[in-house]
Motif scaffolding. Structure first.
Motif, PDB file in Angstrom:
ATOM      1  N   SER A   2       0.881  -1.168   0.000  1.00 48.48           N
ATOM      2  CA  SER A   2       0.000   0.000   0.000  1.00 48.48           C
ATOM      3  C   SER A   2       0.908   1.205   0.000  1.00 48.48           C
ATOM      4  O   SER A   2       1.562   1.463   0.986  1.00 48.48           O
ATOM      5  CB  SER A   2      -0.869   0.050   1.246  1.00 48.48           C
ATOM      6  N   LYS A  26      -7.701  -6.129  -3.337  1.00 50.59           N
ATOM      7  CA  LYS A  26      -7.432  -4.684  -3.326  1.00 50.59           C
ATOM      8  C   LYS A  26      -8.735  -3.885  -3.396  1.00 50.59           C
ATOM      9  O   LYS A  26      -8.894  -2.880  -2.698  1.00 50.59           O
ATOM     10  CB  LYS A  26      -6.526  -4.310  -4.513  1.00 50.59           C
ATOM     11  N   GLU A  66     -10.519  -4.000  -0.178  1.00 51.31           N
ATOM     12  CA  GLU A  66      -9.868  -3.118   0.798  1.00 51.31           C
ATOM     13  C   GLU A  66     -10.188  -1.657   0.533  1.00 51.31           C
ATOM     14  O   GLU A  66      -9.972  -0.812   1.386  1.00 51.31           O
ATOM     15  CB  GLU A  66      -8.344  -3.271   0.709  1.00 51.31           C
ATOM     16  N   ASP A  92      -8.655   0.137  -1.973  1.00 52.28           N
ATOM     17  CA  ASP A  92      -7.406   0.798  -2.343  1.00 52.28           C
ATOM     18  C   ASP A  92      -7.651   1.719  -3.540  1.00 52.28           C
ATOM     19  O   ASP A  92      -7.962   1.262  -4.634  1.00 52.28           O
ATOM     20  CB  ASP A  92      -6.372  -0.286  -2.678  1.00 52.28           C
ATOM     21  N   GLU A 149      -9.696  -2.496   5.788  1.00 52.35           N
ATOM     22  CA  GLU A 149      -8.246  -2.546   5.754  1.00 52.35           C
ATOM     23  C   GLU A 149      -7.663  -3.173   6.997  1.00 52.35           C
ATOM     24  O   GLU A 149      -6.783  -4.023   6.932  1.00 52.35           O
ATOM     25  CB  GLU A 149      -7.745  -1.104   5.747  1.00 52.35           C
ATOM     26  N   THR A 150      -8.155  -2.708   8.147  1.00 56.54           N
ATOM     27  CA  THR A 150      -7.647  -3.220   9.412  1.00 56.54           C
ATOM     28  C   THR A 150      -7.951  -4.702   9.529  1.00 56.54           C
ATOM     29  O   THR A 150      -7.122  -5.479  10.011  1.00 56.54           O
ATOM     30  CB  THR A 150      -8.268  -2.437  10.575  1.00 56.54           C
ATOM     31  N   ASP A 179      -5.842   8.065   7.441  1.00 59.48           N
ATOM     32  CA  ASP A 179      -5.773   6.820   6.690  1.00 59.48           C
ATOM     33  C   ASP A 179      -4.394   6.430   6.173  1.00 59.48           C
ATOM     34  O   ASP A 179      -3.967   5.292   6.325  1.00 59.48           O
ATOM     35  CB  ASP A 179      -6.752   6.870   5.509  1.00 59.48           C
ATOM     36  N   LYS A 225      -2.187   3.156   7.302  1.00 61.69           N
ATOM     37  CA  LYS A 225      -1.741   2.098   6.397  1.00 61.69           C
ATOM     38  C   LYS A 225      -0.266   1.815   6.588  1.00 61.69           C
ATOM     39  O   LYS A 225       0.165   0.674   6.593  1.00 61.69           O
ATOM     40  CB  LYS A 225      -1.978   2.536   4.943  1.00 61.69           C
ATOM     41  N   GLU A 265       0.286  -0.057   9.696  1.00 58.36           N
ATOM     42  CA  GLU A 265      -0.086  -1.467   9.553  1.00 58.36           C
ATOM     43  C   GLU A 265       1.073  -2.268   8.974  1.00 58.36           C
ATOM     44  O   GLU A 265       1.365  -3.376   9.410  1.00 58.36           O
ATOM     45  CB  GLU A 265      -1.309  -1.602   8.639  1.00 58.36           C
TER      46      GLU A 265
END
Lengths: 681, 71, 47
Positions: free
Chosen positions: A63, A209, A212, A214, A247-248, B21, B25, B28
């Motif tokens: 990402s 993706k 998520e 993205d 995402e998490t 955000d 990311k 993460e």
């Protein structure tokens, strides 16, 4: 057969060391995150097949968060290498495998290299690679890149995999997510297969993706609105189920998959969380009060050694060699060959004097960078960035700016380019403006020359103070600019701290040799050309006739014209003015010009030492003001070009160099006039 | 409670991340997600060196305040 | 004779260096060499 293998891995996991081992090149390796910011390609040696190795910037995940991550991700997705060699720092396996879980999904064959096995074995831990390979569904090879172990096995394995795949996508059948998520993924996948047929991407990767959310992937896949909305429904359903954003949830699933594998495959000798030696050192070097004084002390020690007895000795020796042996030989040879006066003057008073006055400092510069390399390779510099974050934050910059600034002590050009690692545009601009204030290696000969002539007793202290002056001006400029043209919040600072390592002798030698080689190479090219032109401009008048008196020459006229500009700074004579002007080509040229204009290199009765010649026209105070100006005024042409490229705007580029020159003028003026008021000379 | 309140040497579990955000990311990728245990190695005027999954990370005060942990 | 040979070599080299530097800078490569050991510099490697 020819293949392309891309090296992918977390920052500081040993990719560049691996690249060097595979290709036999000597790329720069540092012990901090983010040393590689551009991709590099090399040819593998010792293999029958034609293999190109691509070293990508270190990334934590696919990402994209900063520029280097975008470079790496774009390369993998757009260029589709035949095999991805995923390098995993085995001493930090859980975090490193996170990237692996993402890379596995791309549909490109992957070989995992468990690197730094030696460090793991030293800790007494064990890894079962067959369990690891089976659970990940990809081949795993053990390596220790720094010792050269396992590299050929790794390449062999990668070749096998490449031959087996033959450019076709390989789909891993490892299911790493919870059942509900897997179900959604396979449903989306089915829809995508029909919707995205022509796109040549792995549908599973695309499905994950899109699930998520993205943004970059959405853009790339160019999926239909209806499809996106469809997927949004799945996303909402799952988010509701888990009561967390998608995402998490996906990240959490990946980490759980990894923990599961690691608990099966890795045997740790020591469990628990007692402090390691690294942690204990960190407690000391990041101490609340002592951290900054300690940093300054360390840096001062480096200067003390470089410009103390060891350094001075090398100067005397090289000076004698160049100005007596080489110059004497050239004179004799040219005279014997019946060369004309002008040629003799060009060679001896132009080239040898110009180049010689710089080459004298090569050993000293190499010594200095030897010590700086120790600090870098050991991992101390990464801590220094952490310590400096507090200071930098006061200027509105984050500790991440420290790394470009630190590189600025080597050379401004790559340092300006390194500012790309900053995500925030304002931070990046400010860092580019401030980085040239960090005194680069090319400016060192100027200080070495002037301090040897005027501050022989405490040379290292004076040079150290010049470096500090650069830092102080950067701090003040940071505060000023942050409150005027570049308002904004500093980006958050998160950085991985590498464990302390004892630098290898080979690594230090490579660093030192690189510096020395680069310096000599520049002298042989740019400074050589500059010397010829400088000599021409000080020997000929505008009507292209040779002049006896240099003050009638092109430089004499130009210098006399601009000299009044420098008069308030204490060095308003034409020779200094011209030297500063030539410094725009390369900062070393300041020294070369001084050498040529003051007639160094003439062997014979009227031979003069450059230091002695300078003492005639400068005082210690003027010399200090001159050094300050050299430190701060607009950087060299190469750095200027880099600023233009990175700023991508003429307005900002001109603002940058204008600001720097103005700062140089004001600071030098304050030093000279203030010093005079205090009765200094 | 925010991570800044955790005293050095203590271990806690990450509960939530309140950062924006893109930062989230990035974190993460570094292993900072809810449910992971984290401990503070040293502290310097609000900036922290923490241990997550065996790696050492330097975090500035701003980020540390956005990370919520529970013991 | 020697004047023209040595002088010619020097002038030729100077022009070569200047042209090369300008070309490199146009291509966006780094021309810094002193202290160019960082991996971002293009001094060593052209592959």
């Amino acid at each position: 057969m020819s293949f392309r293998f891309a090296l992918v891995g977390n920052p500081n996991c040993g990719k560049t060391t691996m690249f060097n081992e595979m290709t036999g090149s000597t790329q720069y390796v540092g012990n901090w995150a983010g040393v590689t910011i551009e991709k590099k390609e090399g040819k593998a040696r010792k293999t029958k097949e034609d293999i190109r190795i691509i070293d990508l910037p270190g990334i934590y995940s696919l990402s994209p968060y900063s520029m280097e991550e975008i470079i790496a991700r774009d390369y993998i997705i757009n260029e589709k290498p035949d095999v991805i060699i995923n390098i995993v720092d085995v001493t930090n396996i859980e975090r490193n495998l996170y990237l692996t879980t993402q890379v596995m999904e791309l549909g490109i064959p992957v070989v995992v290299a468990l690197n730094m096995m030696d460090a793991l074995e030293a800790k007494g831990d064990k890894v079962d690679i067959s369990v690891l390979g089976k659970s990940l569904g990809v081949p795993v090879v053990c390596t220790s890149a720094n010792k050269g172990h396992g590299i050929s096995e790794l390449l062999e394995k990668a070749i096998q995999v490449a031959q087996a795949a033959k450019g076709k996508a390989v789909l891993s059948d490892i299911k790493m997510y919870d059942e509900e998520i897997e179900k959604c993924i396979s449903e989306i996948e089915k829809k995508l297969v029909s919707a995205l047929k022509e796109k040549n991407v792995n549908p599973r990767w695309a499905a994950i993706k899109l699930l998520e959310g993205d943004e970059k992937a959405k853009e790339r896949l160019n999926a239909k609105e209806s499809l996106i909305e469809d997927i949004q429904l799945y996303q909402e359903k799952l988010e509701k189920h888990y009561d967390n954003d998608m995402e998490t949830v996906i990240a959490d699933n990946r980490y759980r998959f990894i923990s599961d594998i690691v608990s099966k495959a890795v045997q740790k000798k020591f469990k628990g969380s007692e402090l390691t030696l690294s942690d204990k050192i960190d407690k000391v070097v990041t101490h609340k009060i002592l951290a900054i004084p300690m940093f300054l002390l360390v840096m001062f020690a480096v200067f003390q050694i470089t410009f103390g007895a060891v350094g001075s000795f090398t100067i005397d020796w090289t000076d004698a060699f160049i100005n007596e042996t080489v110059a004497g030989f050239a004179t004799t040879w040219l005279e014997a060959g019946g060369a004309a006066e002008w040629l003799k003057a060009l060679v001896v008073e132009g080239i040898i004097a110009g180049l010689g006055s710089i080459l004298v400092f090569v050993p000293q510069i190499m010594i200095m960078f030897f010590f700086l390399s120790i600090l870098e390779d050991s991992g101390y510099m990464a801590r220094a960035a952490f310590v400096m974050d507090r200071l930098l934050r006061k200027l509105g910059l984050s500790g991440k700016s420290f790394i470009p600034m630190l590189m600025g002590f080597g050379c401004s050009t790559p340092a300006i380019m390194a500012a790309r690692t900053l995500e925030n545009e304002k931070d990046r601009r400010l860092t580019i403006i401030l980085t040239p204030f960090m005194s680069c290696g090319a400016r060192l000969p100027v200080y070495a020359l002037f301090t040897a002539a005027f501050f022989a007793q405490n040379q290292s202290l004076v040079i150290f103070s010049i470096y500090l002056l650069g830092i102080i001006v950067a701090i003040l400029s940071g505060i000023l600019l942050k409150n005027t043209v570049l308002k904004g919040e500093a980006a958050p600072f998160v950085m991985e701290l590498p464990p302390y390592r004892i630098p290898t002798f080979k690594g230090l030698m490579i660093h030192m040799w690189d510096r020395g080689k680069g310096f000599i190479k520049k002298a042989g090219t740019v400074i050589f050309a500059a010397s010829v032109i400088i000599w021409f401009c000080q020997s000929f008048s505008f009507s292209l006739t040779m002049v006896e008196d240099a003050s009638q020459s092109i430089f004499g006229v130009v210098g006399t014209f601009i000299a009044p500009f420098f008069a308030p700074l204490g060095f308003g004579e034409w020779k200094s003015a011209v030297a500063l002007l030539t410094g725009f080509v390369a900062k070393e040229a300041v020294v070369a010009t001084m050498g040529i204009l003051h007639g160094v290199g003439e062997v014979g009765e009227d031979s003069v030492e450059l230091a002695a010649a300078l003492q005639a026209s400068f005082t210690p105070l003027k010399a200090y003001a001159f050094m300050a100006f050299t430190l701060l005024y607009m950087p060299c042409l190469a750095a200027f070009a880099a600023i233009k490229r990175e700023m991508n705007s003429w307005k900002w580029t001109l603002f940058t160099v204008g600001y720097q020159t103005a700062a140089a003028w004001i600071v030098s003026m304050l030093i000279f006039q203030g010093g005079r008021l205090l009765g200094l000379n | 409670m925010p991570l800044t309140m955790l005293s050095p040497g203590k271990e806690a579990v990450i509960n939530a991340c309140r950062a924006k955000d893109s930062t989230k990311k990035f974190l993460e990728g570094l292993g900072i997600i809810p449910g992971v245990s984290i401990s503070v190695i040293s502290e310097m005027s609000g900036n922290l060196i923490v241990s997550v999954k065996g790696a050492r990370l330097a975090l500035n005060k701003g980020i540390a305040q956005q990370l919520l942990v529970k013991i | 004779m020697i004047n023209w040979v040595v002088g010619g070599i020097i002038v030729g080299l100077t022009i070569f260096v200047i042209v090369r530097t300008i070309l490199r800078m146009r291509r966006g490569e780094s021309t810094c060499c002193s202290g160019c050991s960082k991996s971002q510099c293009n001094c060593e490697h052209k592959s």
